[in-house]
Write a protein that holds these residues in place. Structure first.
Motif: not given
Length: 270
Positions: A150-155
């Protein structure tokens, strides 16, 4: 709050991309898991059941979990075991508006196992799901895997390619390519940027990340993360030199100034 004891596992494999067709035909029931935990505020919205997978192709200078870099330092764990553990907390997590996050290490080093966890967390447990990734191995993520996130945490660790390589030991381009792909898919993204004095805080570098993120159209939040040395003890325990020893944390004023750069590009920076 539960953690797995570390144990021997398969050695780190080369970071060669899997084609979507190849990934779709593989259904392993085990992966190399470092630990799992409950967290609030740093791994996605609400209280999260976070599965930390072992293995990472990056060697970030400020990494606070260098003990997750090698797959052999994880424990071979079945997807059933992870789902069973997460299932214990579903009611508590749901009340908090939280969910489940697959993190690392780099979860896309084990893309099929990661995809299985996301799918089952979402469809069996009914949890909001998040993928926490550097994006360097984004080519390993199938569209099916991303549909289950549902969500991508992208560094995005730097905009300047030389600085990115200095920080991570890897090139920047794959992360930017993955970010553009997520934008094309309309995937919700939270960007995370670590502010390190003397390394990533150059105004042009901050502006570059902000302008890129602001132009994607799918970034709902940006976390400006102040550099800290809380993980230095792990480096010492592993007999690894911590090259950022003595680097100060940014001041509150420096963090606030970086947030304003991102906000100037229409982003919700916190």
């Amino acid at each position: 709050m539960t953690s797995l004891a570390l144990g021997p596992a398969a050695p780190l494999t080369p970071a060669t991309p899997l084609t979507p067709a190849a990934a779709a035909t593989q259904r392993p029931s085990e992966g190399s898991v470092h630990s799992w935990d409950l967290s609030t505020g740093v791994d996605g919205p609400g209280t999260r059941f976070v599965t930390f997978l072992s293995g990472c192709p990056l060697t970030c200078l400020y990494c606070h979990n260098p003990d997750t870099w090698k797959m052999r330092n994880g424990k071979r764990t079945s997807a059933d075991a992870v789902i069973a553990e997460a299932g214990k907390y579903v009611r508590f997590i749901s009340v908090s508006g939280g969910g489940a996050t697959v993190s690392g290490g780099e979860p896309l080093l084990q893309p099929v196992f990661t995809g299985e966890l996301l799918h089952r967390m979402k469809h069996e447990l009914g949890l909001h799901t998040a993928l926490d990734t550097s994006g360097f191995l984004g080519v390993r993520a199938t569209d099916a895997l991303l549909r289950d996130a549902d969500l991508v945490l992208l560094d995005i660790k730097s905009w300047d390619p030389a600085t990115y390589t200095k920080v991570t030991g890897r090139p920047l381009a794959p992360t930017l390519d993955f970010a553009r792909r997520l934008a094309d898919l309309g995937q919700e993204v939270h960007v995370r940027f670590v502010l390190v004095p003397g390394l990533t805080d150059d105004p042009a570098n901050v502006e570059g990340v902000a302008a890129f993120a602001g132009g994607l159209g799918n970034v709902s939040r940006v976390d400006i993360l102040p550099f800290h040395t809380l993980g230095e003890a792990k480096w010492q325990a592993l007999a690894m030199p911590f090259t950022l020893h003595g680097t100060p944390s940014p001041t509150p004023e420096q963090v606030a100034a970086a947030r304003e750069v991102f906000r100037a590009h229409g982003l919700n920076a916190v």
